[in-house]
Motif scaffolding. Structure first.
Motif, PDB file in Angstrom:
ATOM      1  N   ALA A   1      -1.487   9.024  -2.273  1.00  0.00           N
ATOM      2  CA  ALA A   1      -2.290   9.338  -1.089  1.00  0.00           C
ATOM      3  C   ALA A   1      -3.773   9.235  -1.383  1.00  0.00           C
ATOM      4  CB  ALA A   1      -1.942  10.742  -0.594  1.00  0.00           C
ATOM      5  N   GLU A   2      -4.178   9.512  -2.668  1.00  0.00           N
ATOM      6  CA  GLU A   2      -5.593   9.437  -3.015  1.00  0.00           C
ATOM      7  C   GLU A   2      -6.052   7.984  -3.150  1.00  0.00           C
ATOM      8  OE1 GLU A   2      -3.365  11.208  -4.741  1.00  0.00           O
ATOM      9  OE2 GLU A   2      -3.876  13.233  -3.982  1.00  0.00           O
ATOM     10  N   GLU A   3      -5.192   7.118  -3.703  1.00  0.00           N
ATOM     11  CA  GLU A   3      -5.581   5.719  -3.944  1.00  0.00           C
ATOM     12  C   GLU A   3      -5.526   4.866  -2.678  1.00  0.00           C
ATOM     13  OE1 GLU A   3      -4.212   4.728  -8.454  1.00  0.00           O
ATOM     14  OE2 GLU A   3      -2.596   4.945  -6.957  1.00  0.00           O
ATOM     15  N   ARG A   4      -4.661   5.276  -1.742  1.00  0.00           N
ATOM     16  CA  ARG A   4      -4.393   4.425  -0.579  1.00  0.00           C
ATOM     17  C   ARG A   4      -5.649   4.101   0.248  1.00  0.00           C
ATOM     18  NH1 ARG A   4       0.164   7.107   2.259  1.00  0.00           N
ATOM     19  NH2 ARG A   4       1.170   6.778   0.222  1.00  0.00           N
ATOM     20  N   PRO A   5      -6.497   5.072   0.628  1.00  0.00           N
ATOM     21  CA  PRO A   5      -7.681   4.748   1.449  1.00  0.00           C
ATOM     22  C   PRO A   5      -8.649   3.807   0.731  1.00  0.00           C
ATOM     23  CG  PRO A   5      -7.227   7.105   1.495  1.00  0.00           C
ATOM     24  CD  PRO A   5      -6.355   6.528   0.422  1.00  0.00           C
ATOM     25  N   LYS A   6      -8.851   4.067  -0.569  1.00  0.00           N
ATOM     26  CA  LYS A   6      -9.784   3.234  -1.321  1.00  0.00           C
ATOM     27  C   LYS A   6      -9.304   1.795  -1.398  1.00  0.00           C
ATOM     28  CE  LYS A   6     -11.847   2.733  -5.893  1.00  0.00           C
ATOM     29  NZ  LYS A   6     -11.895   3.226  -7.279  1.00  0.00           N
TER      30      LYS A   6
ATOM     31  N   GLY B   1      -7.107   0.367   0.526  1.00  0.00           N
ATOM     32  CA  GLY B   1      -7.054  -0.212   1.870  1.00  0.00           C
ATOM     33  C   GLY B   1      -8.393  -0.787   2.270  1.00  0.00           C
ATOM     34  N   ALA B   2      -9.463  -0.058   1.947  1.00  0.00           N
ATOM     35  CA  ALA B   2     -10.808  -0.529   2.294  1.00  0.00           C
ATOM     36  C   ALA B   2     -11.153  -1.793   1.510  1.00  0.00           C
ATOM     37  CB  ALA B   2     -11.820   0.575   2.017  1.00  0.00           C
TER      38      ALA B   2
ATOM     39  N   ASN C   1      -9.228  -4.812   2.973  1.00  0.00           N
ATOM     40  CA  ASN C   1      -9.820  -5.224   4.249  1.00  0.00           C
ATOM     41  C   ASN C   1     -11.150  -5.934   4.053  1.00  0.00           C
ATOM     42  OD1 ASN C   1      -7.800  -4.396   6.040  1.00  0.00           O
ATOM     43  ND2 ASN C   1      -8.537  -2.282   6.044  1.00  0.00           N
ATOM     44  N   ASN C   2     -11.936  -5.459   3.068  1.00  0.00           N
ATOM     45  CA  ASN C   2     -13.226  -6.098   2.792  1.00  0.00           C
ATOM     46  C   ASN C   2     -13.024  -7.537   2.302  1.00  0.00           C
ATOM     47  OD1 ASN C   2     -14.735  -3.910   3.555  1.00  0.00           O
ATOM     48  ND2 ASN C   2     -14.856  -3.037   1.490  1.00  0.00           N
TER      49      ASN C   2
ATOM     50  N   MET D   1       0.820  -1.212   0.000  1.00  0.00           N
ATOM     51  CA  MET D   1       0.000   0.000   0.000  1.00  0.00           C
ATOM     52  C   MET D   1       0.862   1.274   0.000  1.00  0.00           C
ATOM     53  SD  MET D   1      -3.274  -0.799   0.101  1.00  0.00           S
ATOM     54  CE  MET D   1      -4.073   0.567   0.881  1.00  0.00           C
TER      55      MET D   1
END
Length: 345
Positions: A51-56, A58-59, A62-63, A46
């Protein structure tokens, strides 16, 4: 990466579904969710994303991991229930069969005798004292009024490790050590333990045996106290109707010394094979503690006195249980020991 995640999820779910047992299922878990699995690798990667792609992403990762974990846990329950059902089917019990008798182990006959005597004397206010089986010549002989060269040492020929170290020939060294440690205080102890002598093993002798000695020291201790104590011991071990008699004897560490006999518990004194037609059975030796022994231990024989006695646990057990050979206690023959077992349904 998103396509890769979907493909990994589908592969993992397909392999979970195909797992036939818990072992295979665990292999799938390790392969996809383990520290070296592809999903964990994606999480480690990751840091390379913006920085923009990381949260998406990451979710999404995790899903996928949570979905695979949930399906895997459900499969675990299914396989465990199947395994239990299979085991129950293969190990069915016929509840109409009668229960099996369960043998319960029991204490060795010598242990029984020793514990019975310990319980008696603890109830009379005595303490249990123990000491080393490998002993110094001083405590085994010299502190008990048996200096080097004393002829009475020949009666207790023992196993020497060196000129000054030997396997103890009686538990009297425990008495000597206790007197030394008490530094003039009153004493009331019994000393059970294993002792060694260079005897030829036969029906009544053994190179090792269990001995129980007693020692009382204090002011105004008399021969009558010794007799009363021994009478209580005889009645406890062989019955309330037993009588005792004391015969003069010699021991270097007591003065006066006595041998104690009890009236024969088999014939009541009429004469039989147990008492050799005398009506009496010799049980133990005893006497008043010799003044020299008191003095060497730091006591003033003009102010205090004491008595001591020694008894062989095997001797008591042989008479109490009708055992005709002392070697039975040490050969671990289950045919002999099973006579002392208890059984419970």
């Amino acid at each position: 990466m998103e396509e890769q995640l979907k493909q990994l999820e589908q592969e993992a779910l397909a392999k979970i579904e195909a797992a036939a047992n818990l072992k295979e299922l665990n292999e799938v878990r390790v392969a996809y969710l383990g520290k070296k699995g592809p999903i964990t690798d994606l999480l480690k990667g990751m840091g390379k994303l913006s920085a923009e792609e990381r949260p998406k992403m990451g979710a999404l990762v995790n899903n996928v991991r949570e979905n695979v974990t949930a399906v895997l846990e459900t499969k675990v329950v299914v396989l465990e229930e199947a395994a239990i059902a299979e085991k129950l089917a293969s190990e069915s019990i016929d509840v109409t069969l009668p229960g099996r008798e369960v043998k319960v182990g029991n204490r060795h006959p010598l242990t029984r005798v020793i514990e019975e005597i310990e319980d008696l004397f603890i109830g009379m206010g005595y303490e249990i004292a123990e000491g080393p089986e490998v002993e110094k010549d001083y405590y085994n002989f010299e502190a008990l009024n048996l200096p080097k060269g004393h002829p009475a040492r020949d009666m207790q020929d023992s196993f020497y490790i060196s000129e000054e170290i030997l396997l103890r020939t009686h538990t009297s060294p425990v008495q000597a050590r206790t007197m030394e440690a008490k530094k003039g205080e009153s004493i009331r102890i019994i000393c059970p333990g294993k002792v060694f002598r260079r005897d030829n093993d036969d029906a009544t002798h053994s190179h090792q045996f269990m001995q129980i000695e007693g020692l009382v020291i204090g002011e105004n201790i008399r021969m009558s106290d010794l007799k009363g104590t021994l009478d209580t011991l005889a009645k406890k071990m062989f019955g309330a109707d037993r009588e005792i008699r004391l015969r003069p004897s010699f021991f270097p560490f007591t003065e006066p010394s006595v041998e104690m006999d009890i009236s024969c518990f088999k014939c009541g004194g009429a004469g039989c094979n147990v008492c050799k037609s005398t009506g009496w059975i010799e049980i133990l030796g005893a006497g008043m503690v010799h003044p020299n022994v008191l003095e060497m231990a730091g006591y003033d024989p003009k102010k205090v006195s004491g008595f001591a006695f020694g008894i062989g646990a095997e001797r008591i057990a042989m008479l109490k249980y009708g055992v005709d050979d002392i070697r039975h206690f040490y050969t671990s023959d289950t045919r002999f020991l099973s006579q002392f077992e208890r059984t419970e349904a």
